[in-house]
Scaffold this motif. Sequence first.
Motif, PDB file in Angstrom:
ATOM      1  N   GLN A 169     -33.242  25.472 -78.366  1.00  0.00           N
ATOM      2  CA  GLN A 169     -32.258  26.556 -78.278  1.00  0.00           C
ATOM      3  C   GLN A 169     -31.485  26.747 -79.585  1.00  0.00           C
ATOM      4  O   GLN A 169     -30.750  27.722 -79.731  1.00  0.00           O
ATOM      5  CB  GLN A 169     -31.288  26.287 -77.127  1.00  0.00           C
ATOM      6  N   HIS A 173     -33.704  33.210 -81.872  1.00  0.00           N
ATOM      7  CA  HIS A 173     -34.772  33.812 -81.072  1.00  0.00           C
ATOM      8  C   HIS A 173     -34.231  34.989 -80.278  1.00  0.00           C
ATOM      9  O   HIS A 173     -33.026  35.170 -80.134  1.00  0.00           O
ATOM     10  CB  HIS A 173     -35.369  32.783 -80.114  1.00  0.00           C
ATOM     11  N   ASP A 175     -34.752  36.580 -76.325  1.00  0.00           N
ATOM     12  CA  ASP A 175     -35.264  36.096 -75.045  1.00  0.00           C
ATOM     13  C   ASP A 175     -36.517  36.841 -74.610  1.00  0.00           C
ATOM     14  O   ASP A 175     -37.377  36.285 -73.927  1.00  0.00           O
ATOM     15  CB  ASP A 175     -34.197  36.231 -73.963  1.00  0.00           C
ATOM     16  N   ARG A 217     -45.789  41.142 -85.119  1.00  0.00           N
ATOM     17  CA  ARG A 217     -45.901  39.934 -84.307  1.00  0.00           C
ATOM     18  C   ARG A 217     -46.869  40.127 -83.145  1.00  0.00           C
ATOM     19  O   ARG A 217     -47.508  39.178 -82.692  1.00  0.00           O
ATOM     20  CB  ARG A 217     -44.528  39.466 -83.816  1.00  0.00           C
ATOM     21  N   SER A 229     -42.687  31.360 -78.748  1.00  0.00           N
ATOM     22  CA  SER A 229     -42.974  32.694 -79.283  1.00  0.00           C
ATOM     23  C   SER A 229     -44.197  33.282 -78.610  1.00  0.00           C
ATOM     24  O   SER A 229     -44.226  34.470 -78.256  1.00  0.00           O
ATOM     25  CB  SER A 229     -43.189  32.623 -80.800  1.00  0.00           C
ATOM     26  N   SER A 233     -40.872  34.797 -76.203  1.00  0.00           N
ATOM     27  CA  SER A 233     -39.498  34.598 -76.645  1.00  0.00           C
ATOM     28  C   SER A 233     -39.549  34.271 -78.136  1.00  0.00           C
ATOM     29  O   SER A 233     -39.501  33.114 -78.536  1.00  0.00           O
ATOM     30  CB  SER A 233     -38.839  33.453 -75.860  1.00  0.00           C
ATOM     31  N   PRO A 234     -39.665  35.300 -78.994  1.00  0.00           N
ATOM     32  CA  PRO A 234     -40.018  35.057 -80.394  1.00  0.00           C
ATOM     33  C   PRO A 234     -38.914  34.392 -81.201  1.00  0.00           C
ATOM     34  O   PRO A 234     -37.746  34.755 -81.113  1.00  0.00           O
ATOM     35  CB  PRO A 234     -40.305  36.461 -80.926  1.00  0.00           C
ATOM     36  N   ARG A 235     -39.320  33.409 -81.995  1.00  0.00           N
ATOM     37  CA  ARG A 235     -38.442  32.791 -82.968  1.00  0.00           C
ATOM     38  C   ARG A 235     -38.468  33.633 -84.241  1.00  0.00           C
ATOM     39  O   ARG A 235     -39.474  34.282 -84.541  1.00  0.00           O
ATOM     40  CB  ARG A 235     -38.914  31.370 -83.266  1.00  0.00           C
ATOM     41  N   VAL A 236     -37.369  33.618 -84.984  1.00  0.00           N
ATOM     42  CA  VAL A 236     -37.243  34.499 -86.142  1.00  0.00           C
ATOM     43  C   VAL A 236     -36.745  33.687 -87.335  1.00  0.00           C
ATOM     44  O   VAL A 236     -35.883  32.811 -87.190  1.00  0.00           O
ATOM     45  CB  VAL A 236     -36.303  35.679 -85.827  1.00  0.00           C
ATOM     46  N   PHE A 267     -31.095  38.620 -81.666  1.00  0.00           N
ATOM     47  CA  PHE A 267     -31.424  37.261 -82.100  1.00  0.00           C
ATOM     48  C   PHE A 267     -30.187  36.376 -81.984  1.00  0.00           C
ATOM     49  O   PHE A 267     -29.125  36.677 -82.535  1.00  0.00           O
ATOM     50  CB  PHE A 267     -31.946  37.287 -83.534  1.00  0.00           C
ATOM     51  N   ALA A 269     -28.797  32.055 -80.807  1.00  0.00           N
ATOM     52  CA  ALA A 269     -29.153  30.637 -80.712  1.00  0.00           C
ATOM     53  C   ALA A 269     -27.921  29.859 -80.275  1.00  0.00           C
ATOM     54  O   ALA A 269     -26.796  30.367 -80.289  1.00  0.00           O
ATOM     55  CB  ALA A 269     -29.656  30.102 -82.054  1.00  0.00           C
TER      56      ALA A 269
END
Length: 344
Positions: A169, A173, A175, A217, A229, A233-236, A267, A269
């Motif tokens: 977490q 990201h 959701d 993506r 991801s 739930s993609p991380r950036v 985005f 966290a």
Amino acid sequence: MGLSRALLAPIWALQLLTGAKSFLDNPLIGSRRLNARGLHVGRVKLAAGMAAWRRRRLANKVPRAWREAFDRDGFVAIPGIVPEAEFPALREALLAYEAPAREMRQGDAITRRFAIDPAMLAAVPGLKTLLERADVVALFHYVASFRTAPLHYVQTIVSHFDGNEPDPQEALHADSFHSSMKAWLFLNPVAADQGPFTYVRGSHRFTPERLDWERRRSLADPKAVDRLSGRGSPRVSAEDLAAMKLGDAEALAVQGNTLVVADTLGFHARGASARPGERVEIWSYSRRNPYLPWLGGDLLSLPGLAERRVNWLWALRDRFEARIGQPWRPVGKRRPTDTVPPAS
């Protein structure tokens, strides 16, 4: 196409009209060929348009300052949400409340949750008053873009509990590909180095740069990126934010009695924690099929049902654990600030 895939194909197709988001579990959502022709970006744009349309119909009941802050930033932070004369009693009652709890471990963090159910609402009357306040309810509805009752919990997050695995977490990201609402009413102060809520202002908007990032993506191999991801739930990264012309993530240091309500399409966290500690909050969550045109119509939001949903969801996952999983383990009766026992 094998028999099982042929049987599942209609289900995969119907999921395109829902909030289904996993590029790994649905081969249509994860299809490079379809996404090159605009499937993912089309779903994103339609969901965003529907959310904006629903919000226009909900806007007039939200205090203007809150609405403008949310529209600009993707979240709104409201200090002193509970009258100062009432907050100490509410906080004390919640921190002392003992009830059946569930816990989940992610990396080196433990999250403990208590359902805000009829028993808790009866024991802590001020909680019911807060969650039924017209302005708070209107804000929840506006951010969620639906007139539905959120799921409510009392939540404790224990950071740096054990081990060296990172807390997932803490990675910036989104959701999902569509709007959803999460809210935190912090019962204690949270400093900038104590795992604060962190958000990239304005990242809830689908600018041309964000849409281009979504397109790129959707063309990546979902098996070649991290699991979360790949499941939608993609991380950036910092480079991604720069490409989208977005600023850095901002950690919100807050005082107790601060309510933060956010669209987790943006985005966000859990900020890094410099040392072991805990964060206690009222945590609320609302997500619905992003393509529904109506605002309400959710029978489970009716009084008498809404406050029982959390326990029903836990019981359902317990019953079908082998099939759908159950990360939330019962740990018996606890209080929000009880020490987490060591793993056996």
